[in-house]
Scaffold this motif. Structure first.
Motif, PDB file in Angstrom:
ATOM      1  N   ILE A  97     -32.701  36.601   4.175  1.00 19.91           N
ATOM      2  CA  ILE A  97     -31.965  35.472   3.625  1.00 19.91           C
ATOM      3  C   ILE A  97     -30.776  35.223   4.543  1.00 19.91           C
ATOM      4  N   LYS A 107     -29.019  40.284   4.051  1.00 19.80           N
ATOM      5  CA  LYS A 107     -29.717  40.147   2.777  1.00 19.80           C
ATOM      6  C   LYS A 107     -31.215  40.021   3.033  1.00 19.80           C
ATOM      7  N   LYS A 109     -35.007  39.592   0.967  1.00 17.27           N
ATOM      8  CA  LYS A 109     -35.729  39.270  -0.266  1.00 17.27           C
ATOM      9  C   LYS A 109     -37.060  40.001  -0.251  1.00 17.27           C
ATOM     10  N   THR A 111     -40.660  41.189  -2.420  1.00 15.20           N
ATOM     11  CA  THR A 111     -41.607  40.912  -3.500  1.00 15.20           C
ATOM     12  C   THR A 111     -42.519  42.119  -3.641  1.00 15.20           C
ATOM     13  N   ALA A 125     -39.792  39.644  -7.715  1.00  7.43           N
ATOM     14  CA  ALA A 125     -39.016  39.418  -6.484  1.00  7.43           C
ATOM     15  C   ALA A 125     -37.545  39.714  -6.761  1.00  7.43           C
ATOM     16  N   GLU A 127     -33.499  40.783  -4.502  1.00  9.86           N
ATOM     17  CA  GLU A 127     -32.733  40.803  -3.253  1.00  9.86           C
ATOM     18  C   GLU A 127     -32.035  42.148  -3.081  1.00  9.86           C
TER      19      GLU A 127
END
Length: 523
Positions: A97, A107, A109, A111, A125, A127
């Motif tokens: 991110i 950052k 992300k 899943t 999902a 962060e």
């Protein structure tokens, strides 16, 4: 018309909220499953990565440091390895991110999927934020400390100039042999290379031995010892001595050594220095090579005249004799001392290997053995009839014409630390003359330029950094101490050689930190 009934999916009510949902083994809707089970439990949502601001590498536990660009696959793999609990779930997707580059935040992300009930797989999902913490890696710590070294290579040469070390510096830069050094220190008479590991120092010693004839000695010093674990900490020092013979030196050989080299004459001229010393009999064009072991075993081999003893002569006539060896041609050359031109008719006829380079009116540099003060037992034992009055070495060029023509090329230098005490003005001028002599050798000798990287420098009026002003190089190798030579420096047709543009490289940046060796400038 025939009626075809549509198949309708049977729905059930969620056991928690009563929402109509398709049947599933848990009999619960997705929202209720997520509210009851958190598959991200145990996975940290914040972590810390360590980054060295000097070399811009990231710490990969436990002790390795790797180079990674922002939002690269390598950095993503390093970040995922920080999350130990990912092994309990299935990673479906991961990506960065965008964050501000100066925010010290990364950052990611993620899943993931996990089976929560029988035949029920939940996907979620979330962060993870990584804080970039600055610290210094061990390699940069040693560089900054300067004294924290494991092995040291001391390179020395027993001569009164530094041209050899200028050439050696270019060889090291060309082959990138200084990559593992933690510090390079310039001391009187040579250079000191510091390394963090002993193997790197041994590699440097082997590299020097492959470039020039050397001999080395090693010593070790005990720093600490642990009697319980039977471990000791040592510092190793390797003393490397370079053969004290340089290009254009007049070398005298013992009779036994001369016979073993193909019955060559005992008085020869050094034409080139590689991993062996190339010598030539200037009266017959016979050549031979002296290896390092032969020189160190026979201590009677010694240079009797160096380039600081060169005198200028005026070429009166050149008579070729026929034999040739490469660019050298045997000839009887009639010369006159430059100081005697226009004053008397005293001429000297000498046999030389420079017949193909000289013509009437040229300047030539040589050793005047009639006036030279030579203190060598092997030379004194030679037959006086076999010792010529003058030994010609190289063609001379007009110095004033050189100074008017700026150089369009430059060389790079190593990042070296000088001694604590600043050199005196006399030593600085001597270093300036040696550096100018080295640059002139590059211009005149194409073979010497093969081991040096030369760069285009359109804005330079002189040469590379650390090169002194041209006003201080009048007493360089071309006949230092000769008075009244400036009147003859502007001879017509006496043009100094230039380096062709096709031999120069682009991209000169003296201050660029292309590698770790260039980044060690501790000025």
């Amino acid at each position: 018309m025939e009626f075809v009934p549509e198949a309708r999916q049977q729905l059930i009510l969620c056991c928690e909220c009563g929402t109509a949902i398709p049947p599933n083994p848990a009999n619960m809707c997705v929202n209720c499953v997520r509210s009851m089970v958190d598959i991200t439990e145990g996975i940290p949502k914040q972590a810390t990565v360590h980054w060295c601001k000097n070399c811009e590498r990231y710490l990969q536990p436990p002790a390795s440091w790797v180079s990674c660009d922002l939002e690269s696959r390598e950095l993503l793999a390093l970040c995922l390895k920080k999350l130990k609990a990912l092994s309990k779930v299935r990673l479906v997707d991961a990506g960065f991110i965008w964050t501000e580059p100066h925010s010290r935040r990364i950052k990611v992300k993620l899943t993931i999927q996990k089976e929560v009930f029988a035949a029920t797989i939940l996907q979620q999902a979330f962060e993870v934020e990584y804080v970039v913490a600055s610290m210094m890696c061990p390699d940069c710590t040693r560089v900054m400390a300067q004294n924290t070294w494991k092995a040291k290579v001391q390179v020395r040469q027993k001569v009164d100039h530094q041209r050899t070390f200028f050439y050696l510096e270019q060889l090291i830069l060309k082959h990138n042999a200084h990559q593992e050094t933690t510090n390079i220190k310039e001391v009187k008479g040579g250079l000191d290379f510091h390394f963090a590991q002993r193997a790197h120092a041994i590699k440097m010693v082997e590299f020097l031995g492959s470039m020039v004839p050397t001999r080395s000695k090693s010593s070790e010093q005990l720093i600490s010892s642990d009697i319980h674990s039977a471990t000791s900490n040592y510092k190793f020092t390797y003393a490397v001595e370079i053969i004290p013979i340089c290009k254009d030196d007049l070398v005298v050989l013992p009779k036994k050594t001369a016979n073993s080299l193909g019955h060559i004459a005992p008085l020869v001229v050094c034409t080139r220095i590689g991993n062996t010393v190339h010598i030539m009999d200037f009266r017959t064009l016979q050549t031979a090579e002296i290896s390092g072991p032969v020189f160190w075993r026979t201590e009677a081999i010694a240079p009797v005249c160096s380039r600081r003893d060169l005198k200028k002569f005026y070429v009166v006539d050149v008579e070729l004799l026929g034999p040739r060896a490469g660019r050298y041609a045997l000839a009887d050359i009639t010369i006159q001392r430059l100081a005697d031109v226009g004053k008397n008719d005293d001429v000297i006829i000498v046999r030389s290997h420079l017949g193909g380079m000289l013509s009437f009116g040229d300047l030539v540099l040589g050793y005047d053995l009639l006036t030279a003060n030579i203190n060598n037992d092997t030379f004194d034992a030679l037959n006086a009839d076999d010792v010529p009055s003058v030994v010609l070495v190289k063609k001379g060029y007009a110095e004033r014409r050189r100074r008017r023509r700026p150089r369009r090329w430059a060389v790079k230098t190593l990042g070296k630390d000088e001694e604590d005490l600043a050199p005196r003005k006399q030593e600085q001028e001597k270093r300036a003359a040696d550096f100018e002599a080295f640059l002139r050798d590059l211009e005149e000798d194409p073979e010497l330029r093969q081991g040096v990287n030369l760069y285009r420098d359109e804005g330079a009026g002189a040469a590379a950094p650390a090169q002194p002003g041209t006003a201080m190089v009048d007493s360089s190798d071309e006949g230092a101490g000769q008075g009244g030579d400036d009147e003859d420096d502007d001879e017509e047709g006496d043009d100094a050689p230039e380096i062709p543009l096709e031999e120069l490289l682009d991209g000169l940046a003296i201050d660029d930190d292309e590698d770790r060796g260039d980044a060690m400038d501790m000025e």
